[in-house]
Design a protein around this motif. Structure first.
Motif, PDB file in Angstrom:
ATOM      1  N   PRO A  57      31.690  35.702  26.555  1.00 34.08           N
ATOM      2  CA  PRO A  57      31.762  36.004  25.333  1.00 34.08           C
ATOM      3  C   PRO A  57      32.592  37.307  25.195  1.00 34.08           C
ATOM      4  O   PRO A  57      33.004  37.697  24.232  1.00 34.08           O
ATOM      5  CB  PRO A  57      30.059  36.637  25.030  1.00 34.08           C
ATOM      6  CG  PRO A  57      29.594  36.471  26.466  1.00 34.08           C
ATOM      7  CD  PRO A  57      30.030  35.461  27.150  1.00 34.08           C
ATOM      8  N   GLN A 107      40.718  35.886  12.414  1.00 31.34           N
ATOM      9  CA  GLN A 107      40.384  37.269  13.215  1.00 31.34           C
ATOM     10  C   GLN A 107      41.259  38.314  13.174  1.00 31.34           C
ATOM     11  O   GLN A 107      41.850  38.477  12.314  1.00 31.34           O
ATOM     12  CB  GLN A 107      39.791  36.941  14.816  1.00 31.34           C
ATOM     13  CG  GLN A 107      38.658  35.891  14.811  1.00 31.34           C
ATOM     14  CD  GLN A 107      37.574  36.205  14.315  1.00 31.34           C
ATOM     15  OE1 GLN A 107      37.239  37.306  13.760  1.00 31.34           O
ATOM     16  NE2 GLN A 107      36.389  35.293  14.081  1.00 31.34           N
ATOM     17  N   ALA A 167      38.671  37.779  19.536  1.00 32.61           N
ATOM     18  CA  ALA A 167      38.654  37.890  18.337  1.00 32.61           C
ATOM     19  C   ALA A 167      38.809  39.656  17.992  1.00 32.61           C
ATOM     20  O   ALA A 167      39.282  39.830  16.697  1.00 32.61           O
ATOM     21  CB  ALA A 167      37.113  37.786  17.927  1.00 32.61           C
ATOM     22  N   LEU A 168      38.474  40.451  18.943  1.00 34.29           N
ATOM     23  CA  LEU A 168      38.735  41.930  18.822  1.00 34.29           C
ATOM     24  C   LEU A 168      39.336  42.786  19.683  1.00 34.29           C
ATOM     25  O   LEU A 168      40.043  43.396  19.477  1.00 34.29           O
ATOM     26  CB  LEU A 168      37.459  42.456  18.209  1.00 34.29           C
ATOM     27  CG  LEU A 168      37.223  44.128  18.184  1.00 34.29           C
ATOM     28  CD1 LEU A 168      38.151  44.637  17.242  1.00 34.29           C
ATOM     29  CD2 LEU A 168      35.692  44.487  17.942  1.00 34.29           C
ATOM     30  N   SER A 169      38.534  42.536  20.836  1.00 32.96           N
ATOM     31  CA  SER A 169      38.813  43.481  21.961  1.00 32.96           C
ATOM     32  C   SER A 169      40.093  43.577  22.484  1.00 32.96           C
ATOM     33  O   SER A 169      40.809  44.731  22.828  1.00 32.96           O
ATOM     34  CB  SER A 169      37.752  43.377  23.324  1.00 32.96           C
ATOM     35  OG  SER A 169      36.505  43.315  22.658  1.00 32.96           O
ATOM     36  N   HIS A 206      38.386  41.444  12.283  1.00 35.58           N
ATOM     37  CA  HIS A 206      36.980  41.389  13.170  1.00 35.58           C
ATOM     38  C   HIS A 206      36.893  42.612  13.677  1.00 35.58           C
ATOM     39  O   HIS A 206      37.637  43.358  14.528  1.00 35.58           O
ATOM     40  CB  HIS A 206      37.118  40.287  13.889  1.00 35.58           C
ATOM     41  CG  HIS A 206      35.787  40.254  14.893  1.00 35.58           C
ATOM     42  ND1 HIS A 206      34.463  39.795  14.366  1.00 35.58           N
ATOM     43  CD2 HIS A 206      35.575  40.600  16.271  1.00 35.58           C
ATOM     44  CE1 HIS A 206      33.514  39.817  15.452  1.00 35.58           C
ATOM     45  NE2 HIS A 206      34.292  40.480  16.380  1.00 35.58           N
ATOM     46  N   HIS A 207      35.729  43.486  13.323  1.00 30.64           N
ATOM     47  CA  HIS A 207      35.297  44.769  14.050  1.00 30.64           C
ATOM     48  C   HIS A 207      33.995  44.908  14.349  1.00 30.64           C
ATOM     49  O   HIS A 207      33.494  45.318  15.402  1.00 30.64           O
ATOM     50  CB  HIS A 207      36.208  45.732  13.321  1.00 30.64           C
ATOM     51  CG  HIS A 207      36.082  47.227  14.263  1.00 30.64           C
ATOM     52  ND1 HIS A 207      35.035  48.268  14.029  1.00 30.64           N
ATOM     53  CD2 HIS A 207      36.977  47.605  14.865  1.00 30.64           C
ATOM     54  CE1 HIS A 207      35.168  49.191  14.962  1.00 30.64           C
ATOM     55  NE2 HIS A 207      36.375  49.048  15.420  1.00 30.64           N
ATOM     56  N   GLY A 208      33.225  44.958  13.166  1.00 33.84           N
ATOM     57  CA  GLY A 208      31.740  45.060  13.246  1.00 33.84           C
ATOM     58  C   GLY A 208      31.552  46.451  13.105  1.00 33.84           C
ATOM     59  O   GLY A 208      30.093  46.770  13.069  1.00 33.84           O
ATOM     60  N   ASP A 255      35.048  37.190  22.164  1.00 35.13           N
ATOM     61  CA  ASP A 255      34.750  38.403  21.210  1.00 35.13           C
ATOM     62  C   ASP A 255      36.330  39.081  21.917  1.00 35.13           C
ATOM     63  O   ASP A 255      36.644  39.907  21.038  1.00 35.13           O
ATOM     64  CB  ASP A 255      33.698  39.479  21.480  1.00 35.13           C
ATOM     65  CG  ASP A 255      32.565  39.004  20.749  1.00 35.13           C
ATOM     66  OD1 ASP A 255      32.484  38.082  19.960  1.00 35.13           O
ATOM     67  OD2 ASP A 255      31.266  39.228  21.074  1.00 35.13           O
ATOM     68  N   SER A 256      36.513  39.151  23.056  1.00 33.63           N
ATOM     69  CA  SER A 256      37.795  39.840  23.405  1.00 33.63           C
ATOM     70  C   SER A 256      39.074  39.017  22.561  1.00 33.63           C
ATOM     71  O   SER A 256      39.809  39.716  22.157  1.00 33.63           O
ATOM     72  CB  SER A 256      38.252  39.287  24.786  1.00 33.63           C
ATOM     73  OG  SER A 256      37.170  39.456  25.793  1.00 33.63           O
ATOM     74  N   GLY A 260      31.775  40.381  26.997  1.00 32.92           N
ATOM     75  CA  GLY A 260      31.001  41.264  26.962  1.00 32.92           C
ATOM     76  C   GLY A 260      31.451  42.338  27.868  1.00 32.92           C
ATOM     77  O   GLY A 260      30.582  42.699  28.932  1.00 32.92           O
TER      78      GLY A 260
END
Length: 829
Positions: free
Chosen positions: A162, A583, A58-60, A597-599, A55-56, A164
């Motif tokens: 992931p 992403q 992809a978005l963070s 990608h954000h959510g 996720d990092s 997180g």
């Protein structure tokens, strides 16, 4: 020197020596934790390897990189224009932007900072757990054991893969908040409640509201439990009521201290986020299904004791055969503390043991989600319906296990030493541990013969047979399952044998302690470390364009720098070859993307572009790209699409210009007033003139636009949260800007405030009063953030002052007490 002076000198030397030894013993646990962190994260801490999770990447990383650019320029972003038509930066939540450790981004780059902050919080998890366990009265050795168990728990460390980070921050801070609650209920001083409020503020500022919510659950239950204990001791209802009232006030002040991170995102989540449609606005059945997605299942529960049981999709191929789509983390909190845990319930059961046993069980029941009917009761609690992934509560289980394991180890050592009871306790402990070792051995035999997994498939998980990919994953994971059960049996036998040797006086208590600590550490390290190693390997093989633009991105950046305003969409989404830049890669390099990608993007824009099935409308109608100002598309292969012209062929992708794309800002004279629920259908209607007509939800005030009016728009200046345009029209018209409508945006036409209308379902329009040249300025008015920001700053200063003053007063009181009693040291709490 007189004899009396010599005695005093000798006493001072002895006291200094004792003080030095005390300091060494006090600092030894965090020093060991730091060393363990260096070993665990050695590639990052010693060689500078990046540690960005899935996720990092992809978005963070994009969000923090965007944020870092502003910090390095000495400013703060309030609007992110690069993905999904624009998202408010604070309200829409872009990670831990207001969490104090993130201030390091002012002098560090986002990629380097990522690995260091993950390692830092693993260290803090252990240190805070040690402080917490010491705070409830455990000796240094058992507290050190509990801190090591908590910090090495896979429920923390595996979050590196992931990505997180927010989850890790809250779980690392959780034992600190429990300790602050313990101090508050024990002493009841205002200063202690002030520090507790600051602890609550810290977990909210991590920006992971769901885990912060769960942490508040756990610490609130613990506080009420301790108040109940105090009431049973003294039967003073007034004191208990005062404590509860101060606790509630401290909680409110803690949230108030984090007001800037709490209230704007809360309002956004309720009114603007796409999540609103899946929660508060969804049908009851759909909302419940959303809230229980990504739960744990019985297979994961077994994996809490036998780490290899359910498999994963990280280190050993696709061995995850559980009921979720995939698994990139682990919930394993250690087997050794589970082996020791029954010792707490053999004789003279400690009420704290019952509390943490119940807290651990409640956490597991919640984590199981819809797997049990109990979640229906949890779902009635306000706020639960706003979240999904019940499994995220697992950190409370991990804290419970670490606490119970430390308490059990202290009891075991006391029994073996015979310091509190007779030999009957030691015999009972030995018998219990051998029974557990024998049971673990039986399960290992059943796993090796295939009986266990056969029963599981036929009784517990009969639906497995209908999912061929999961059956294949189970087959691939069978060797790991067998090994895992034998490791578990070996660990149980090793603990039982060590205790047996100690009971027979073959080895001393120090050997028992060291053996149990080493076994627990190695067990957790073997489960957790592969997730760190896999993350490092993933970064080594990561797409290099995540950090450095390729020739295609450089081409798009040149068009942007030349003054073009456009969005980009990767048509590879619909090709077998896949997208060229998935992403947020383009956005990371400052290129505005159609999606990303954000959510937590604005719900209307998400609906307009197709929701979860990204841009599904495009399969039949590419004209939607025209409306959305998609000036360029990329593809990994050459295409022949009418209206698209090849303008660049790079090493990675081909770029096509959309010859029919509408400008980001354009003038129209015609409009239709349409209800929101019908607007998307109207926009996609083949006969709708998207270039000459705009859809509004209400009649524009002031001058009425005239059909047939034309005009030109020139960008004068443009930044993330403000821009100015020069608009020339032949008559009254509407200026349409295809950026997301959000109430914080303000507009001025020729220096006079103008209303921004919601246009084309998700965008903005402003009325232009008449013919001629006009200057139109848009800016993001962050004034609504002033009140929560001032509240946060003011309460932070107030609570810090109250807490520090209370601590100074306490120390003076202790010093005065020592002096009045002729010296001496304060005993341990």
């Amino acid at each position: 020197m007189s004899t009396r002076a010599a005695v005093r000198t000798k006493s001072r030397i002895q006291h200094k020596g004792e003080t030095a030894r005390e300091r060494i013993r006090a600092w030894l646990p965090p020093a060991v934790y730091a060393l363990v962190c260096v070993v665990l994260f050695r590639e990052t801490l010693l060689t500078g390897a990046t540690l960005l999770g899935v996720d990092s990447m992809a978005l963070s990383y994009f969000a923090r990189s965007f944020y870092t650019q502003f910090l390095h320029a000495g400013s703060f972003p309030v609007w992110n224009p690069l993905i999904f038509g624009g998202i408010p930066f604070i309200d829409g939540m872009h990670g831990d932007i207001l969490y104090p450790p993130s201030l390091a981004l002012a002098w560090m780059d986002a990629a380097t900072m990522w690995g260091w902050k993950m390692a830092l919080h693993i260290f803090l998890a252990g240190t805070f757990a040690y402080i917490w366990l010491r705070g409830i009265g455990l000796r240094r050795g058992p507290a050190f054991f509990g801190g090591l168990v908590y910090m090495l728990g896979a429920q923390h460390v595996s979050l590196t893969f992931p990505g997180g980070d927010g989850k890790l921050f809250v779980s690392a801070l959780a034992p600190l908040v429990f300790w602050l609650a313990e101090r508050a209920v024990r002493y009841g001083r205002i200063g202690d409640f002030a520090f507790f409020a600051l602890g609550i503020a810290a977990i909210v500022l991590t920006s992971h509201m769901q885990l912060a919510y769960f942490c508040v659950w756990g610490v609130s239950l613990y506080f009420l439990f301790r108040v109940g204990q105090r009431w049973r001791e003294n039967r003073q209802a007034a004191t208990s009521a005062r404590l509860v009232g101060m606790f509630a006030l401290a909680g409110l002040l803690g949230v108030g201290t984090a007001a800037i991170q709490f209230f704007p995102p809360l309002d956004y989540l309720r009114e603007w986020s796409h999540r609103t449609g899946a929660t508060v606005e969804a049908e009851a059945t759909d909302a419940y299904a959303y809230s229980t997605s990504w739960s744990l299942h019985p297979e994961e529960i077994v994996s809490l004791a036998v780490a290899e049981f359910v498999g994963e999709n990280v280190t050993g191929g696709n061995t995850y055969w559980g009921r979720n789509p995939f698994k990139l983390n682990h919930e394993y909190a250690g087997f050794i503390p589970l082996v020791l845990l029954p010792l707490l319930f053999l004789r003279r059961r400690d009420p704290r043991a019952w509390f943490f046993a119940v807290l651990g069980i409640l956490s597991l029941l919640y984590a199981l989600g819809a797997t049990t009917p109990v979640f229906r009761l949890f779902y009635l609690i306000p706020g639960v319906s706003l979240f999904r992934a019940p499994s995220l509560i697992i950190f409370l289980y991990g804290l419970s296990v670490a606490t119970l394991g430390a308490m059990a180890l202290e009891r075991l050592l006391d029994w073996l030493a015979g310091s509190t009871t007779n030999d009957a306790d030691a015999r009972l402990a030995r018998r219990t541990l051998w029974i557990l070792a024998g049971a673990a051995g039986v399960f290992a035999i059943l796993a090796s013969t295939g009986v266990l997994t056969s029963i599981w498939q036929n009784v517990v998980y009969p639906g497995l047979a209908g999912t061929p990919n999961k059956v294949a994953a189970l087959e691939q994971n069978l060797p790991n399952i067998r090994i895992g059960f034998w490791i578990t049996a070996g660990l149980a036998a090793a603990v039982a044998a060590t205790v047996e040797l100690a009971a027979r006086r073959v080895v001393g208590l120090q050997i028992v302690f060291i053996a149990i600590v080493v076994l627990a550490g190695l067990d957790l390290y073997r489960v957790s470390r592969p997730f760190v190693a896999a993350t490092v390997e993933m970064n080594r093989g990561a797409d290099p364009v995540l950090f450095r633009p390729d020739d295609t991105i450089a081409f798009l950046q040149a068009r942007r720098d030349a003054g073009e305003v456009f969005r980009v969409f990767d048509l590879g989404t619909y090709l077998e070859s896949g997208p060229a830049y998935p992403q947020n890669i383009l956005a990371t390099h400052g290129i505005e993307q159609l999606t990303g990608h954000h959510g937590n993007e604005i719900g209307r824009y998400r609906t307009l572009v197709g929701g979860d099935a990204a841009l599904n409308a495009l399969e039949s109608d590419l004209r939607l790209l025209d409306l959305l100002n998609v000036g360029y598309v990329t593809a990994t292969q050459r295409l022949d699409i009418p209206g698209y012209q090849e303008v660049h062929a790079g090493s990675r992708s081909v770029v096509y210009r959309n010859l029919n794309a509408l400008p980001r800002a354009y003038v129209v004279g015609s409009y239709e007033v349409v209800q929101p629920e019908s607007m998307v259908e109207r926009l996609l209607a083949p006969e709708f003139d998207r270039a000459g007509t705009v859809l509004l939800e209400e009649q524009p005030a002031g001058a009425t636009p005239q059909a047939g009016v034309s005009g030109d728009v020139t960008w004068v200046e443009r930044s993330a949260d403000a821009y100015t345009l020069r608009v020339t029209t032949t008559g009254p018209a509407l200026l349409v800007v295809s950026d997301n409508y959000y109430p914080a945006w303000r507009a001025e036409v020729d220096g006079t405030a103008a209303e921004i209308l919601r246009a084309n379902y998700a965008f903005r329009a402003v009325a232009i009063p008449g013919a001629g040249e006009h200057t139109v300025r848009f800016h993001y008015d962050a004034g609504y953030l002033t009140a929560p920001a001032l509240a946060s700053a003011g309460l932070l200063l107030l609570l810090t002052a109250v807490g520090v003053a209370g601590e100074i007063g306490k120390r003076r009181s202790v010093r005065g007490s020592r002096e009045s009693h002729g010296g001496g040291r304060e005993g341990e709490a």
